[in-house]
Design a protein around this motif. Structure first.
Motif, PDB file in Angstrom:
ATOM      1  N   UNK A  89      12.677 -16.180  18.859  1.00 13.02           N
ATOM      2  CA  UNK A  89      12.178 -14.743  19.015  1.00 13.02           C
ATOM      3  C   UNK A  89      12.227 -14.290  20.415  1.00 13.02           C
ATOM      4  N   UNK A  90      12.705 -13.226  20.841  1.00 11.99           N
ATOM      5  CA  UNK A  90      12.531 -12.931  22.282  1.00 11.99           C
ATOM      6  C   UNK A  90      11.407 -11.949  22.357  1.00 11.99           C
ATOM      7  N   UNK A  91      10.657 -12.110  23.375  1.00 11.29           N
ATOM      8  CA  UNK A  91       9.424 -11.176  23.699  1.00 11.29           C
ATOM      9  C   UNK A  91       9.208 -11.018  24.916  1.00 11.29           C
ATOM     10  N   UNK A  92       8.591  -9.925  25.269  1.00 13.06           N
ATOM     11  CA  UNK A  92       8.278  -9.140  26.519  1.00 13.06           C
ATOM     12  C   UNK A  92       7.398 -10.216  27.314  1.00 13.06           C
ATOM     13  N   UNK A  93       7.431 -10.159  28.529  1.00 16.37           N
ATOM     14  CA  UNK A  93       6.529 -10.945  29.587  1.00 16.37           C
ATOM     15  C   UNK A  93       5.037 -10.420  29.446  1.00 16.37           C
ATOM     16  N   UNK A  94       4.230 -11.355  29.387  1.00 15.53           N
ATOM     17  CA  UNK A  94       2.816 -11.092  29.419  1.00 15.53           C
ATOM     18  C   UNK A  94       1.960 -11.948  29.955  1.00 15.53           C
ATOM     19  N   UNK A  95       0.842 -11.351  30.604  1.00 12.19           N
ATOM     20  CA  UNK A  95      -0.340 -12.321  31.166  1.00 12.19           C
ATOM     21  C   UNK A  95      -1.226 -12.420  30.210  1.00 12.19           C
ATOM     22  N   UNK A  96      -2.009 -13.374  29.996  1.00  9.17           N
ATOM     23  CA  UNK A  96      -3.029 -13.754  29.234  1.00  9.17           C
ATOM     24  C   UNK A  96      -4.178 -13.658  29.656  1.00  9.17           C
ATOM     25  N   UNK A  97      -5.429 -13.466  29.042  1.00 14.31           N
ATOM     26  CA  UNK A  97      -6.818 -13.590  29.209  1.00 14.31           C
ATOM     27  C   UNK A  97      -7.393 -14.981  29.909  1.00 14.31           C
ATOM     28  N   UNK A  98      -7.856 -15.168  31.053  1.00 13.09           N
ATOM     29  CA  UNK A  98      -8.232 -16.431  31.629  1.00 13.09           C
ATOM     30  C   UNK A  98      -6.839 -17.653  31.183  1.00 13.09           C
ATOM     31  N   UNK A  99      -7.519 -18.550  30.513  1.00 11.79           N
ATOM     32  CA  UNK A  99      -6.312 -19.827  29.994  1.00 11.79           C
ATOM     33  C   UNK A  99      -6.014 -19.406  28.705  1.00 11.79           C
ATOM     34  N   UNK A 100      -6.473 -18.308  27.796  1.00  5.29           N
ATOM     35  CA  UNK A 100      -5.927 -18.105  26.854  1.00  5.29           C
ATOM     36  C   UNK A 100      -7.278 -17.780  25.680  1.00  5.29           C
ATOM     37  N   UNK A 101      -7.096 -16.808  25.048  1.00  2.00           N
ATOM     38  CA  UNK A 101      -8.252 -16.593  24.114  1.00  2.00           C
ATOM     39  C   UNK A 101      -7.555 -16.231  22.579  1.00  2.00           C
ATOM     40  N   UNK A 102      -8.366 -16.978  21.631  1.00  2.00           N
ATOM     41  CA  UNK A 102      -8.018 -16.648  20.172  1.00  2.00           C
ATOM     42  C   UNK A 102      -8.880 -15.493  19.652  1.00  2.00           C
ATOM     43  N   UNK A 103      -8.363 -14.801  18.867  1.00  2.00           N
ATOM     44  CA  UNK A 103      -8.951 -13.532  18.368  1.00  2.00           C
ATOM     45  C   UNK A 103      -8.925 -13.835  16.772  1.00  2.00           C
ATOM     46  N   UNK A 104     -10.222 -14.024  15.933  1.00  2.00           N
ATOM     47  CA  UNK A 104     -10.149 -14.223  14.725  1.00  2.00           C
ATOM     48  C   UNK A 104     -10.801 -13.051  14.003  1.00  2.00           C
ATOM     49  N   UNK A 105      -9.975 -12.433  12.770  1.00  2.00           N
ATOM     50  CA  UNK A 105     -10.827 -11.563  12.022  1.00  2.00           C
ATOM     51  C   UNK A 105     -10.871 -12.064  10.716  1.00  2.00           C
ATOM     52  N   UNK A 106     -12.136 -11.936  10.178  1.00  2.00           N
ATOM     53  CA  UNK A 106     -12.623 -12.885   9.094  1.00  2.00           C
ATOM     54  C   UNK A 106     -13.138 -11.836   7.886  1.00  2.00           C
ATOM     55  N   UNK A 107     -12.346 -11.627   6.935  1.00  2.00           N
ATOM     56  CA  UNK A 107     -12.707 -11.145   5.810  1.00  2.00           C
ATOM     57  C   UNK A 107     -13.469 -11.688   4.783  1.00  2.00           C
ATOM     58  N   UNK A 108     -13.373 -13.041   4.756  1.00  2.00           N
ATOM     59  CA  UNK A 108     -14.071 -13.828   3.788  1.00  2.00           C
ATOM     60  C   UNK A 108     -14.546 -15.033   4.375  1.00  2.00           C
ATOM     61  N   UNK A 109     -15.751 -15.510   4.289  1.00  2.00           N
ATOM     62  CA  UNK A 109     -16.229 -16.758   5.074  1.00  2.00           C
ATOM     63  C   UNK A 109     -15.442 -18.171   4.633  1.00  2.00           C
ATOM     64  N   UNK A 151     -18.159 -12.165   1.623  1.00  2.00           N
ATOM     65  CA  UNK A 151     -17.457 -10.873   2.200  1.00  2.00           C
ATOM     66  C   UNK A 151     -18.077 -10.984   3.809  1.00  2.00           C
ATOM     67  N   UNK A 152     -17.125 -10.707   4.754  1.00  2.00           N
ATOM     68  CA  UNK A 152     -17.509 -10.504   6.015  1.00  2.00           C
ATOM     69  C   UNK A 152     -17.032  -9.345   6.791  1.00  2.00           C
ATOM     70  N   UNK A 153     -16.289  -8.576   5.836  1.00  2.00           N
ATOM     71  CA  UNK A 153     -15.884  -7.200   6.267  1.00  2.00           C
ATOM     72  C   UNK A 153     -15.404  -6.959   7.503  1.00  2.00           C
ATOM     73  N   UNK A 154     -14.208  -7.925   7.709  1.00  2.00           N
ATOM     74  CA  UNK A 154     -13.387  -7.974   9.185  1.00  2.00           C
ATOM     75  C   UNK A 154     -14.299  -8.232  10.398  1.00  2.00           C
ATOM     76  N   UNK A 155     -15.176  -9.337  10.382  1.00  2.00           N
ATOM     77  CA  UNK A 155     -15.774  -9.655  11.359  1.00  2.00           C
ATOM     78  C   UNK A 155     -14.891 -10.166  12.349  1.00  2.00           C
ATOM     79  N   UNK A 156     -15.231  -9.777  13.542  1.00  2.00           N
ATOM     80  CA  UNK A 156     -14.052 -10.178  14.694  1.00  2.00           C
ATOM     81  C   UNK A 156     -14.888 -11.239  15.361  1.00  2.00           C
TER      82      UNK A 156
END
Length: 227
Positions: free
Chosen positions: A83-103, A120-125
């Motif tokens: 896959x070819x992608x655009x250049x990007x700078x990351x936040x710090x040394x990288x973050x993972x963002x999790x969206x949780x609908x169920x535990x 149910x977690x209603x899209x907890x981030x």
């Protein structure tokens, strides 16, 4: 084409035009031979996982592009698992963002005294730092701001984008009778500072269930693309 980074599930190459090429591998994260999208080690190899992950990623990124949601996606070659992608700078040394609908998963491991499996977690981030040595610790908005990784305004934008993107994925899965439990996303900045989705959207970074049974990454791709 210059190798920039060997990742757990993808290798990254820099192209002459300033874009990057992601080469998807058959390695998936997990522990003791069991797949876990939240793990920070390669747990096993699944033949065909790289191409399956890219096929589903291409599917979702093109839906997001149609909706005007910013991502790093340019184009994909399914035969080569690239896959070819655009250049990007990351936040710090990288973050993972999790969206949780169920535990499930790490949420239950941390909060099982109060939460129950499938609750149910209603899209907890939540946001975790990419830090293998410290087991990817969760971090609050205030701490992100204090440490200069992400401002409070950027956090709000990141959280809103996460919910928007995750809801798109959730709705697409629902069309196939599949329930999204959680999904892990990554973000970066464009050269002009705009926040955009990077990395991938595949079975390897989400947990999905059908009729109460967990769907393996390869099977998820088959059900979403081939059915």
């Amino acid at each position: 084409m210059k190798l920039k980074y060997r990742g757990k599930t993808k290798d990254v190459y820099e192209l002459e035009d300033g874009n990057y090429l992601l080469k998807f591998k058959d390695d998936v994260t997990g522990e003791n031979g069991v797949f876990d999208p939240g793990a920070n080690t390669v747990g096993l190899q699944i033949e065909g996982a790289g191409k399956a992950g890219l096929r589903l990623t291409k599917h979702f990124f093109e839906i997001l592009r149609e909706k005007g949601i910013p991502t790093h996606y340019v184009e994909a070659d399914l035969d080569k698992a690239e896959m070819i992608v655009k250049s990007a700078t990351i936040f710090g040394e990288g973050l993972e963002v999790i969206c949780r609908y169920k535990a499930t998963g790490s949420f239950i491991r941390r909060y099982g005294k109060y939460a129950t499996e499938g609750q149910d977690l209603n899209g907890f981030v939540e946001i975790t730092l990419k830090d293998d040595e410290r087991q990817d610790p969760p971090i609050s908005a205030d701490a992100l701001d204090l440490l200069g990784i992400l401002s409070l305004e950027e956090y709000k934008e990141l959280k809103a984008l996460t919910r928007q993107i995750s809801d798109v994925v959730k709705i697409e899965l629902q069309k196939k009778g599949i329930v999204l439990y959680d999904i892990k996303l990554e973000f970066g900045r464009t050269q002009s500072g705009e926040i955009m989705l990077i990395d991938e959207i595949s079975g390897g970074n989400m947990r999905a269930y059908k009729e109460g049974s967990y769907i393996e990454p390869l099977e998820l791709e088959k059900q979403m693309i081939e059915s």
